[in-house]
Design an enzyme around this catalytic site. Structure first.
Site, PDB file in Angstrom:
ATOM      1  N   ASP A   1       0.812  -1.212   0.000  1.00 37.75           N
ATOM      2  CA  ASP A   1       0.000   0.000   0.000  1.00 37.75           C
ATOM      3  C   ASP A   1       0.846   1.262   0.000  1.00 37.75           C
ATOM      4  OD1 ASP A   1       0.938  -0.482   2.596  1.00 37.75           O
ATOM      5  OD2 ASP A   1      -1.031  -0.940   3.393  1.00 37.75           O
TER       6      ASP A   1
ATOM      7  N   ASP B   1      -7.782  -2.530  14.247  1.00 33.38           N
ATOM      8  CA  ASP B   1      -9.156  -2.817  13.791  1.00 33.38           C
ATOM      9  C   ASP B   1      -9.207  -4.053  12.894  1.00 33.38           C
ATOM     10  OD1 ASP B   1      -8.004  -1.938  11.449  1.00 33.38           O
ATOM     11  OD2 ASP B   1      -9.362  -0.230  11.149  1.00 33.38           O
TER      12      ASP B   1
ATOM     13  N   HIS C   1      -7.329  -4.619  10.213  1.00 28.53           N
ATOM     14  CA  HIS C   1      -7.013  -4.433   8.785  1.00 28.53           C
ATOM     15  C   HIS C   1      -5.708  -5.149   8.419  1.00 28.53           C
ATOM     16  CE1 HIS C   1      -4.773  -0.405   9.746  1.00 28.53           C
ATOM     17  NE2 HIS C   1      -3.857  -1.312   9.499  1.00 28.53           N
TER      18      HIS C   1
ATOM     19  N   GLU D   1      -9.865  -1.907   5.478  1.00 25.73           N
ATOM     20  CA  GLU D   1     -10.509  -1.571   6.743  1.00 25.73           C
ATOM     21  C   GLU D   1     -11.791  -2.390   6.919  1.00 25.73           C
ATOM     22  OE1 GLU D   1      -8.809   0.097   8.746  1.00 25.73           O
ATOM     23  OE2 GLU D   1      -8.222   2.095   8.074  1.00 25.73           O
TER      24      GLU D   1
HETATM   25  C1  F6R Z   1       1.508  -1.479   6.166  1.00 24.17           C
HETATM   26  C2  F6R Z   1       0.159  -2.020   6.263  1.00 24.17           C
HETATM   27  C3  F6R Z   1      -0.603  -2.037   7.549  1.00 24.17           C
HETATM   28  C4  F6R Z   1       0.240  -2.333   8.772  1.00 24.17           C
HETATM   29  C5  F6R Z   1      -0.616  -2.306  10.034  1.00 24.17           C
HETATM   30  C6  F6R Z   1       0.199  -2.550  11.292  1.00 24.17           C
HETATM   31  O1  F6R Z   1       2.021  -1.568   4.855  1.00 24.17           O
HETATM   32  O2  F6R Z   1      -0.347  -2.436   5.279  1.00 24.17           O
HETATM   33  O3  F6R Z   1      -1.625  -2.996   7.446  1.00 24.17           O
HETATM   34  O4  F6R Z   1       0.831  -3.590   8.623  1.00 24.17           O
HETATM   35  O5  F6R Z   1      -1.252  -1.064  10.133  1.00 24.17           O
HETATM   36  O6  F6R Z   1       1.110  -1.511  11.442  1.00 24.17           O
HETATM   37  P1  F6R Z   1       2.289  -1.611  12.530  1.00 24.17           P
HETATM   38  O7  F6R Z   1       3.162  -2.716  12.097  1.00 24.17           O
HETATM   39  O8  F6R Z   1       2.984  -0.267  12.457  1.00 24.17           O
HETATM   40  O9  F6R Z   1       1.636  -1.861  13.832  1.00 24.17           O
END
Ligand code: F6R
Length: 244
Positions: free
Chosen positions: A67, A136, A138, A143
């Site tokens: 992403d 959440d 994701h 989401e």
């Molecule tokens: C990042 C992504 C997100 C993160 C998630 C957890 O490319 O796609 O899904 O993996 O938000 O983020 P952290 O690892 O910072 O807790």
């Protein structure tokens, strides 16, 4: 799903990193699906260490990120393009031409999403996809919602995601939209490694592993993938019935 619980983030990084290093050793043209955020950083550190020790080369490897934020200059210090360079690409011998991230500033968002899906289709899905998980539930930036998205799309980020990630934006100007691989794109990976650490992830981890498969927790779809390994620390695993 295989669940592995470790004491430290470094142990997780070494264990997840070894799986990826072995894939690269077996196939010097391996296709890696990568994530940003805090969770994969120790894994990237392990891979950099293996490269520096002369154990692996990324010369023929290609990388596909999950992403990217929309409406943020590519070279902004918080873009995922910058994140990947700082945390991995600048420290290994991967060819920059083989690193792929959706263009969050594309004039035609739909065309950019179709281009990215076609690119991933053309390689038959990545060999291994690294994932983190949001509080959440994701994965990528898929989401909670009413359905699972088949392909790459533009999403409005949820408040909990904005709250979690705005710590990185010192001026408070965190983007509200992102381009993300859809669940269908993520599920096309041959192998998936998901990393979660810290108590803040415990509820999402439980819903992913022990909840029903539902778009209300997007990560729950991973229960239906044939090859998923989940790397947790004890805090992230604390609500799992099966771990008690
Ligand atoms: C990042 C992504 C997100 C993160 C998630 C957890 O490319 O796609 O899904 O993996 O938000 O983020 P952290 O690892 O910072 O807790």
């Amino acid at each position: 799903m295989e669940i592995k619980v470790f004491q430290t983030k470094e142990q997780i990084g070494a264990a997840a990193g070894k799986i990826i290093a072995d894939i690269v050793k077996n196939d010097p043209a391996a296709k890696l699906g990568l994530a940003t955020g805090a969770s994969p950083v120790p894994t990237y550190r392990y891979l950099i260490g293996q490269y520096e020790a002369g154990e692996i080369s990324f010369r023929g490897v290609s990388a596909y990120n999950l992403d990217e934020y929309c409406d943020l200059p590519r070279d902004d210090e918080n873009s995922y393009y910058t994140f990947m360079r700082r945390n991995l690409f600048d420290h290994i011998d991967i060819d920059p031409a083989n690193t792929h991230i959706p263009d969050g500033n594309a004039a035609d968002t739909d065309a950019e999403c179709r281009r990215y899906d076609a690119l991933i289709d053309s390689i038959g899905g990545v060999d291994v996809q690294i994932l983190g998980i949001g509080t959440d539930g994701h994965i990528g930036f898929n989401e909670p919602g009413d359905s699972f998205a088949p392909g790459t799309f533009r999403i409005k980020l949820h408040e909990s995601t904005i709250e979690s990630n705005s710590i990185y934006f010192k001026d408070g100007k965190m983007p509200r939209y992102a381009l993300t691989m859809g669940i269908g794109t993520i599920m096309s990976a041959k192998k998936i490694i998901l990393i979660a650490t810290g108590a803040a992830k415990a509820k999402a981890v439980k819903a992913m592993i022990e909840g029903e498969v539902s778009p209300a927790c997007q990560a729950s779809i991973l229960q239906t993938h044939p090859d998923v390994t989940v790397f947790l620390d004890e805090a992230a695993a604390e609500l799992l019935t099966s771990e008690k």
